[in-house]
Design an enzyme around this catalytic site. Sequence first.
Site, PDB file in Angstrom:
ATOM      1  N   PHE A 158       0.806  -1.231   0.000  1.00  0.00           N
ATOM      2  CA  PHE A 158       0.000   0.000   0.000  1.00  0.00           C
ATOM      3  C   PHE A 158       0.830   1.269   0.000  1.00  0.00           C
ATOM      4  CE2 PHE A 158       0.900  -0.131   4.567  1.00  0.00           C
ATOM      5  CZ  PHE A 158       1.095   1.206   4.839  1.00  0.00           C
ATOM      6  N   LYS A 182      -1.298  -7.113  -9.138  1.00  0.00           N
ATOM      7  CA  LYS A 182      -2.235  -7.218  -7.994  1.00  0.00           C
ATOM      8  C   LYS A 182      -1.931  -6.043  -7.072  1.00  0.00           C
ATOM      9  CE  LYS A 182      -3.185  -8.341  -4.141  1.00  0.00           C
ATOM     10  NZ  LYS A 182      -3.707  -7.361  -3.149  1.00  0.00           N
ATOM     11  N   GLU A 185      -5.186  -3.764  -1.812  1.00  0.00           N
ATOM     12  CA  GLU A 185      -6.625  -3.484  -1.697  1.00  0.00           C
ATOM     13  C   GLU A 185      -6.890  -2.171  -0.950  1.00  0.00           C
ATOM     14  OE1 GLU A 185      -4.904  -5.820  -0.323  1.00  0.00           O
ATOM     15  OE2 GLU A 185      -5.437  -6.147   1.781  1.00  0.00           O
ATOM     16  N   SER A 235       5.242  -6.980   3.295  1.00  0.00           N
ATOM     17  CA  SER A 235       5.804  -7.351   4.597  1.00  0.00           C
ATOM     18  C   SER A 235       6.608  -8.647   4.485  1.00  0.00           C
ATOM     19  CB  SER A 235       4.671  -7.536   5.602  1.00  0.00           C
ATOM     20  OG  SER A 235       3.835  -8.599   5.158  1.00  0.00           O
ATOM     21  N   CYS A 290       9.759   1.624   3.321  1.00  0.00           N
ATOM     22  CA  CYS A 290      10.633   0.499   3.706  1.00  0.00           C
ATOM     23  C   CYS A 290      12.063   0.969   3.892  1.00  0.00           C
ATOM     24  CB  CYS A 290      10.562  -0.606   2.659  1.00  0.00           C
ATOM     25  SG  CYS A 290      11.232  -0.070   1.085  1.00  0.00           S
ATOM     26  N   GLU A 384       9.212  -4.146  12.967  1.00  0.00           N
ATOM     27  CA  GLU A 384       8.883  -3.046  12.049  1.00  0.00           C
ATOM     28  C   GLU A 384       7.651  -2.315  12.582  1.00  0.00           C
ATOM     29  OE1 GLU A 384       7.712  -4.085   8.001  1.00  0.00           O
ATOM     30  OE2 GLU A 384       8.726  -2.275   7.307  1.00  0.00           O
TER      31      GLU A 384
HETATM   32  P1  NAD Z   1       1.453  -6.655   3.099  1.00  0.00           P
HETATM   33  O1  NAD Z   1       2.499  -7.697   3.133  1.00  0.00           O
HETATM   34  O2  NAD Z   1       0.397  -6.666   4.142  1.00  0.00           O
HETATM   35  O3  NAD Z   1       0.680  -6.679   1.693  1.00  0.00           O
HETATM   36  C1  NAD Z   1       1.398  -6.742   0.475  1.00  0.00           C
HETATM   37  C2  NAD Z   1       0.521  -7.442  -0.563  1.00  0.00           C
HETATM   38  O4  NAD Z   1       0.257  -8.780  -0.124  1.00  0.00           O
HETATM   39  C3  NAD Z   1      -0.820  -6.765  -0.763  1.00  0.00           C
HETATM   40  O5  NAD Z   1      -1.105  -6.738  -2.145  1.00  0.00           O
HETATM   41  C4  NAD Z   1      -1.785  -7.647   0.016  1.00  0.00           C
HETATM   42  O6  NAD Z   1      -3.077  -7.686  -0.550  1.00  0.00           O
HETATM   43  C5  NAD Z   1      -1.148  -9.022  -0.055  1.00  0.00           C
HETATM   44  N1  NAD Z   1      -1.389  -9.847   1.142  1.00  0.00           N
HETATM   45  C6  NAD Z   1      -1.630  -9.403   2.406  1.00  0.00           C
HETATM   46  N2  NAD Z   1      -1.765 -10.468   3.248  1.00  0.00           N
HETATM   47  C7  NAD Z   1      -1.612 -11.573   2.503  1.00  0.00           C
HETATM   48  C8  NAD Z   1      -1.639 -12.982   2.793  1.00  0.00           C
HETATM   49  N3  NAD Z   1      -1.853 -13.442   4.022  1.00  0.00           N
HETATM   50  N4  NAD Z   1      -1.436 -13.853   1.782  1.00  0.00           N
HETATM   51  C9  NAD Z   1      -1.205 -13.411   0.533  1.00  0.00           C
HETATM   52  N5  NAD Z   1      -1.190 -12.095   0.198  1.00  0.00           N
HETATM   53  C10 NAD Z   1      -1.384 -11.192   1.167  1.00  0.00           C
HETATM   54  O7  NAD Z   1       2.238  -5.243   3.086  1.00  0.00           O
HETATM   55  P2  NAD Z   1       1.603  -3.791   3.175  1.00  0.00           P
HETATM   56  O8  NAD Z   1       1.103  -3.569   4.569  1.00  0.00           O
HETATM   57  O9  NAD Z   1       0.706  -3.524   2.034  1.00  0.00           O
HETATM   58  O10 NAD Z   1       2.919  -2.897   2.936  1.00  0.00           O
HETATM   59  C11 NAD Z   1       3.806  -2.541   3.946  1.00  0.00           C
HETATM   60  C12 NAD Z   1       4.968  -3.507   4.015  1.00  0.00           C
HETATM   61  O11 NAD Z   1       5.652  -3.538   2.769  1.00  0.00           O
HETATM   62  C13 NAD Z   1       6.021  -3.101   5.035  1.00  0.00           C
HETATM   63  O12 NAD Z   1       6.460  -4.262   5.696  1.00  0.00           O
HETATM   64  C14 NAD Z   1       7.118  -2.508   4.188  1.00  0.00           C
HETATM   65  O13 NAD Z   1       8.416  -2.550   4.776  1.00  0.00           O
HETATM   66  C15 NAD Z   1       7.054  -3.382   2.995  1.00  0.00           C
HETATM   67  N6  NAD Z   1       7.673  -2.781   1.834  1.00  0.00           N
HETATM   68  C16 NAD Z   1       8.885  -3.264   1.454  1.00  0.00           C
HETATM   69  C17 NAD Z   1       9.550  -2.707   0.391  1.00  0.00           C
HETATM   70  C18 NAD Z   1      10.898  -3.214  -0.017  1.00  0.00           C
HETATM   71  O14 NAD Z   1      11.414  -2.744  -1.013  1.00  0.00           O
HETATM   72  N7  NAD Z   1      11.510  -4.138   0.698  1.00  0.00           N
HETATM   73  C19 NAD Z   1       8.967  -1.642  -0.317  1.00  0.00           C
HETATM   74  C20 NAD Z   1       7.709  -1.190   0.076  1.00  0.00           C
HETATM   75  C21 NAD Z   1       7.074  -1.764   1.163  1.00  0.00           C
END
Ligand code: NAD
Length: 493
Positions: A158, A182, A185, A235, A290, A384
């Site tokens: 997000f 994808k 949401e 994440s 991140c 985090e």
């Molecule tokens: P998230 O992991 O909750 O969601 C990421 C994606 O996975 C979304 O599209 C979501 O719909 C999907 N998702 C969520 N739960 C899931 C599950 N149980 N099974 C399968 N798919 C699932 O992350 P977020 O809250 O949207 O974003 C923040 C996180 O992203 C932070 O941890 C941040 O550090 C990380 N991030 C990392 C980088 C990087 O380059 N390493 C860059 C941007 C963000």
Amino acid sequence: MATTAAPPAARRPDARNYLGGSFTNDGSRHLDVLDPSDGSVISRVPLSSAGAVDAAVRAGAAAFPAWSATTIKERVQVLYRYRSLLQEHIAELSALITQEHGKVRNEAEAEVLKAIELTEFACSLPQIVTGEVMEVSRGVECRTDRHPLGVVASIVPFNFPLMVPHWTIPNAIALGNCMVLKPSELVPLSAVRVAELLAEAGLPAGVFNVVHGTQEVVEAICDHPGIAAVSFVGSTRVAKIVYRRGTANLKRVLALGGAKNHLIVLPDADPEMTSTNVVASMSGCTGQRCMAASVMVAVGVTDHIVRKMVEHARTIVPGRNLGPVISREARERIERYITDAERAGATVLLDGRNPVVPGREGGFYVGPTILDHVRPDMAIAQEEVFGPVLAIVRAGDVDQALAVENASPYGNAASVFTESGGAARYVTERASAGMVGVNVGVPVPREPFSFGGWNDSKFGVGDITGHGSIELWTQTKKTTTKWNREAGTNWMA
Ligand code: NAD
């Protein structure tokens, strides 16, 4: 000054999937999309099923033969036009990002500019992806060239509704692949605009597809036999799920995870630059980056720098030059970390809990928060937080500071602030992170350099942007050729 205090924008149409060049509705299940600055419902996002993923893959597979058969020079013509469209729509796209994500307008605009830079890199790929050729024996030539993989998928988080999708979309399609995106949401609307603008730029139907939803869609992507490669950004918890499930299904997977970034501040650091850079790193995009500073390891006598940081952080005001966090749950989680750390003995130098933003009482705001004397074993120093919170850990010397940084399971970014070249080199060589900085609070490598962390911040080989993306989205074909007869007697016969 940047502000989020614009009047609430009108409700937007529901987000829809984009399959084979058409927007379609998928079923009756939806989630509300909220404006985090006031909690109002601005749209709805469909919770698609595995069937929508299958339809997107079929659309991609149908478009792939023609798209991959065009030359890379032709393919990037679409991206040149798309880049101009992004440029023309900076104000509109920034407003959309601010509405669905909450970040302040100048941060939203920076995100659009970064998406433009990423697209420009993809436009330069014909100059980079030239292949190799060499006469390896008299009359025998070896040649390597790159081929796309087929239908690939990109799953995004997000926190950058426009920029992170651009880490993958332009490069993957310039290199001849068809993509299924994808979106998160929580912020599905920017992705819809990307689909519209790519179509306006002339991208053939089916080359780019969008499937909205949550876990069910992600699992269907990991399982679908028609998807050759998956990139994931989000994440660490979900990165591990996607990496395990995608590779178990024999796909190429690169999964970028969460972060816990350490800034090591030495006593000789420039007080003005260090204090402003550290605060900008921990509070920019409301700490939802991140690459954000999360732990500052203050080495030796650094109180003068900490004092300046607190002064500077006081000028960052929720609702004025600081956006909300993404959701009510995120705000509660962040405030819980602060409260638990305070109970465990940390000193709260600046408290951002429960801010009041006049006219935005329903918004999910947390103000900048600085905690001192945090012990490395506290949850706030290890996990985090993903909010505008800085935990200061005190260290007696640089080796103690490095021990704190090295103990983190993550490894996205680390920085050192010092005026000493030798000390900077000592830290950058020993930090256990994929992206390190010297006197830089957010050490993001810009194009053509690649983005990617270490340890639990990334699973898979290579990096996601820049040169790394070429490896990610292509496979090499090695051709050995002999035409002249006299070469027929050598050992390569
Ligand atoms: P998230 O992991 O909750 O969601 C990421 C994606 O996975 C979304 O599209 C979501 O719909 C999907 N998702 C969520 N739960 C899931 C599950 N149980 N099974 C399968 N798919 C699932 O992350 P977020 O809250 O949207 O974003 C923040 C996180 O992203 C932070 O941890 C941040 O550090 C990380 N991030 C990392 C980088 C990087 O380059 N390493 C860059 C941007 C963000």
